[in-house]
Enzyme design. Structure first.
Site, PDB file in Angstrom:
ATOM      1  N   VAL A 199       0.809  -1.221   0.000  1.00  0.00           N
ATOM      2  CA  VAL A 199       0.000   0.000   0.000  1.00  0.00           C
ATOM      3  C   VAL A 199       0.845   1.275   0.000  1.00  0.00           C
ATOM      4  O   VAL A 199       0.316   2.368  -0.176  1.00  0.00           O
ATOM      5  CB  VAL A 199      -0.987   0.054   1.204  1.00  0.00           C
ATOM      6  CG1 VAL A 199      -2.096  -0.972   1.039  1.00  0.00           C
ATOM      7  CG2 VAL A 199      -0.265  -0.111   2.535  1.00  0.00           C
TER       8      VAL A 199
ATOM      9  N   THR B 159      10.571   6.523   2.396  1.00  0.00           N
ATOM     10  CA  THR B 159      11.998   6.698   2.207  1.00  0.00           C
ATOM     11  C   THR B 159      12.752   5.441   2.632  1.00  0.00           C
ATOM     12  O   THR B 159      13.787   5.115   2.086  1.00  0.00           O
ATOM     13  CB  THR B 159      12.485   7.881   3.065  1.00  0.00           C
ATOM     14  OG1 THR B 159      11.452   8.864   3.089  1.00  0.00           O
ATOM     15  CG2 THR B 159      13.756   8.480   2.534  1.00  0.00           C
ATOM     16  N   TYR B 160      12.206   4.748   3.636  1.00  0.00           N
ATOM     17  CA  TYR B 160      12.948   3.638   4.208  1.00  0.00           C
ATOM     18  C   TYR B 160      12.320   2.275   4.059  1.00  0.00           C
ATOM     19  O   TYR B 160      12.789   1.323   4.650  1.00  0.00           O
ATOM     20  CB  TYR B 160      13.208   3.920   5.700  1.00  0.00           C
ATOM     21  CG  TYR B 160      14.211   4.997   5.879  1.00  0.00           C
ATOM     22  CD1 TYR B 160      15.509   4.822   5.419  1.00  0.00           C
ATOM     23  CD2 TYR B 160      13.862   6.203   6.468  1.00  0.00           C
ATOM     24  CE1 TYR B 160      16.439   5.831   5.549  1.00  0.00           C
ATOM     25  CE2 TYR B 160      14.786   7.216   6.609  1.00  0.00           C
ATOM     26  CZ  TYR B 160      16.078   7.015   6.149  1.00  0.00           C
ATOM     27  OH  TYR B 160      16.994   8.010   6.280  1.00  0.00           O
TER      28      TYR B 160
ATOM     29  N   HIS C 221       8.928  -0.526   2.352  1.00  0.00           N
ATOM     30  CA  HIS C 221       7.678  -0.838   1.662  1.00  0.00           C
ATOM     31  C   HIS C 221       6.651  -1.187   2.725  1.00  0.00           C
ATOM     32  O   HIS C 221       6.974  -1.865   3.697  1.00  0.00           O
ATOM     33  CB  HIS C 221       7.871  -2.031   0.746  1.00  0.00           C
ATOM     34  CG  HIS C 221       8.984  -1.834  -0.247  1.00  0.00           C
ATOM     35  ND1 HIS C 221       8.752  -1.596  -1.570  1.00  0.00           N
ATOM     36  CD2 HIS C 221      10.335  -1.794  -0.090  1.00  0.00           C
ATOM     37  CE1 HIS C 221       9.910  -1.444  -2.200  1.00  0.00           C
ATOM     38  NE2 HIS C 221      10.886  -1.556  -1.312  1.00  0.00           N
TER      39      HIS C 221
ATOM     40  N   ASP D 183      10.296  14.878   9.856  1.00  0.00           N
ATOM     41  CA  ASP D 183       9.817  14.618   8.487  1.00  0.00           C
ATOM     42  C   ASP D 183       8.296  14.674   8.442  1.00  0.00           C
ATOM     43  O   ASP D 183       7.649  13.809   7.855  1.00  0.00           O
ATOM     44  CB  ASP D 183      10.327  13.260   7.988  1.00  0.00           C
ATOM     45  CG  ASP D 183      10.188  13.105   6.477  1.00  0.00           C
ATOM     46  OD1 ASP D 183      10.082  14.148   5.781  1.00  0.00           O
ATOM     47  OD2 ASP D 183      10.168  11.975   5.989  1.00  0.00           O
TER      48      ASP D 183
HETATM   49  P1  AMP Z   1       6.483   5.260   5.527  1.00  0.00           P
HETATM   50  O1  AMP Z   1       7.621   4.428   5.083  1.00  0.00           O
HETATM   51  O2  AMP Z   1       6.133   5.047   6.966  1.00  0.00           O
HETATM   52  O3  AMP Z   1       6.610   6.697   5.124  1.00  0.00           O
HETATM   53  O4  AMP Z   1       5.208   4.724   4.692  1.00  0.00           O
HETATM   54  C1  AMP Z   1       5.050   4.912   3.303  1.00  0.00           C
HETATM   55  C2  AMP Z   1       3.577   4.975   2.967  1.00  0.00           C
HETATM   56  O5  AMP Z   1       2.929   3.745   3.359  1.00  0.00           O
HETATM   57  C3  AMP Z   1       2.811   6.070   3.720  1.00  0.00           C
HETATM   58  O6  AMP Z   1       2.841   7.287   3.068  1.00  0.00           O
HETATM   59  C4  AMP Z   1       1.421   5.487   3.789  1.00  0.00           C
HETATM   60  O7  AMP Z   1       0.728   5.774   2.596  1.00  0.00           O
HETATM   61  C5  AMP Z   1       1.661   3.990   3.900  1.00  0.00           C
HETATM   62  N1  AMP Z   1       1.646   3.561   5.303  1.00  0.00           N
HETATM   63  C6  AMP Z   1       2.634   3.727   6.225  1.00  0.00           C
HETATM   64  N2  AMP Z   1       2.277   3.239   7.423  1.00  0.00           N
HETATM   65  C7  AMP Z   1       1.036   2.745   7.270  1.00  0.00           C
HETATM   66  C8  AMP Z   1       0.100   2.126   8.166  1.00  0.00           C
HETATM   67  N3  AMP Z   1       0.409   1.896   9.440  1.00  0.00           N
HETATM   68  N4  AMP Z   1      -1.095   1.787   7.675  1.00  0.00           N
HETATM   69  C9  AMP Z   1      -1.404   2.017   6.381  1.00  0.00           C
HETATM   70  N5  AMP Z   1      -0.589   2.599   5.495  1.00  0.00           N
HETATM   71  C10 AMP Z   1       0.622   2.959   5.923  1.00  0.00           C
END
Ligand code: AMP
Length: 443
Positions: free
Chosen positions: A27, A31-32, A34, A151
């Site tokens: 979904v 940056t770090y 998936h 961030d």
């Molecule tokens: P992040 O690496 O935490 O920036 O996550 C990248 C993307 O994944 C975010 O911009 C959200 O769209 C999705 N995402 C991150 N954490 C969650 C979560 N706990 N539940 C649903 N989607 C998430």
């Protein structure tokens, strides 16, 4: 380690793929890592989870940082880390977190599209207030614990969908967060470029070396303005932003075009900023004489005598030492005026926003933070016309077998056996090995 014990441990080790169904359910990509939507294979557990696969192999500095911080932090408006899996066969690190159906990047995008179609244009006023209140509360908690997020941007502000925590803000992506109470080196030396450009405070753009929690407050001000107008306030076309130099002419120009050029009396210490010389060389005050936040917000019918505008102008003060704190913001008259903030930001109304879509491998790069005004090159610089991601809707994963689910807040054996052992590292890179040491985790 005793060989038999090692074999026994390996046999007992919980594997992410044995416990969760997540394939084909990506979904997001940050940056770090998936992020996958996951379902427990334990039929008794119908909850939705998010599984974050950390980029690369082994325990990077940012993975250590995010895990170390998330393990200790508990607040209703911060994403809750439930478990860590270390996959020994491929040296991957997985974080199990609560699943949030929405985020502000998608919510604002929905409203921007509605605006283009002349429908239900803005985020409802009461919802903006509730969102801001919860963001500030989560950040107040971080700041009182001497942690900077660093961030903050719409993509990192998640909102829970239907369920027991409906409409609750969850601040995510602690990959950049760090303690700031007694840095051994200026924080700027450790990560020269932090915070997505559009949300980056002017002191960072001018090369501030010891930055403070005021940078998070500036980013919150930008998010607040974006919620009120459905447009990124300091939107800037960015071609080559993979730079280690924090000074960014076009981004500063955009800020001055909205806010006006700072007067000496507004920001006395601007003269002491490392990039002040470049600023004087590249900019002329006279070019921004007619610019002001009042004028900018007036285009969106937000008047300067409204409580929303007054709070916004305190969050977006150029001088970081004068910028309001999260604690003060929470006491602001804006939050005492009707409609009062609600814990469900949707205030019980039906949620109009679509659910997350699953990404195919083709579009994983497109849907990365780069297309969200992220750290990497933004191809068009315009989130409306950013690269189109190919997406597919798929059925959510189904539980297939039952097995023991970890309890909330519990950390797996793997975590203890490897993360608490500061000497056991996967990486072959000796510098990284040193940095990975938890003895250094808060530097
Ligand atoms: P992040 O690496 O935490 O920036 O996550 C990248 C993307 O994944 C975010 O911009 C959200 O769209 C999705 N995402 C991150 N954490 C969650 C979560 N706990 N539940 C649903 N989607 C998430």
């Amino acid at each position: 380690m005793d060989y038999d014990f090692k074999v026994k441990l390996a046999g007992e080790r919980l594997k992410v793929e044995d416990l969760f169904e997540y394939e084909g359910c990506k979904v997001g990509r940050g940056t770090y890592g998936h992020v996958y939507k996951a379902k427990s294979k334990n039929e008794g557990d119908q909850k939705e989870y998010a599984l974050k696969l950390i980029e690369g192999t082994g325990l990077s500095m940012s993975a250590c940082r995010e895990i170390a911080l998330l393990r200790e932090l508990k607040h209703p408006n911060l994403i809750n880390l439930q478990k860590v899996f270390l996959s020994h066969s491929d040296r991957k690190v997985w974080l199990l977190i609560e699943y949030a159906e929405h985020d502000l990047w998608h919510i604002i995008k929905f409203h921007r599209a509605a605006k283009a179609n002349k429908k239900n244009v803005y985020v409802p006023k009461g919802m903006v207030k509730s969102l801001l209140h919860q963001i500030l509360d989560g950040i107040r908690y971080l700041h009182t614990n001497w942690i900077l997020h660093r961030d903050l941007k719409p993509a990192n502000i998640l909102v829970m969908g239907e369920g027991p925590e409906r409409g609750r803000v969850k601040i995510a992506d602690m990959g950049f967060a760090r303690l700031f109470n007694s840095p051994l080196k200026p924080l700027a030396d450790l990560d020269p470029v932090v915070v997505t450009f559009w949300y980056r405070a002017p002191e960072l753009l001018l090369g501030a070396r010891h930055y403070t929690k005021a940078i998070d407050i500036w980013a919150i001000g930008c998010i607040f303005a974006e919620l009120l107008t459905s447009e990124p306030i300091f939107h800037c076309r960015q071609e080559d932003i993979k730079t280690s130099n924090p000074y960014h002419h076009d981004q500063l120009d955009r800020i001055f075009n909205v806010m006006g050029f700072p007067q000496e009396k507004d920001w006395e210490d601007i003269r002491k900023m490392p990039e002040h010389g470049n600023l004087m060389k590249d900019f002329k005050r006279a070019n921004y004489q007619s610019c002001s936040l009042v004028k900018y917000m007036d285009r969106y019918k937000i008047k300067p005598d409204t409580k929303a505008f007054i709070l916004l102008s305190k969050l977006l003060l150029m001088d970081p030492t004068k910028r309001i704190t999260s604690e003060q913001s929470l006491q602001d008259p804006y939050f005492q005026e009707d409609p009062l903030p609600t814990s469900d930001v949707f205030a019980g109304h039906p949620i109009p926003y679509p659910k997350r879509e699953f990404l195919t491998d083709d579009d994983q790069e497109d849907k990365s933070d780069a297309s969200k005004g992220g750290q990497q090159t933004v191809q068009t610089g315009d989130p409306n016309h950013g690269p189109q991601a190919k997406r597919v809707r798929m059925a959510p994963p189904h539980p297939v077998s039952s097995s023991g689910m970890p309890q909330q807040g519990q950390v797996s054996n793997d975590y203890h056996s490897h993360i608490s052992n500061t000497n056991v590292m996967y990486s072959n890179n000796s510098q990284q090995q040193q940095q990975n040491s938890f003895g250094m985790r808060y530097q």
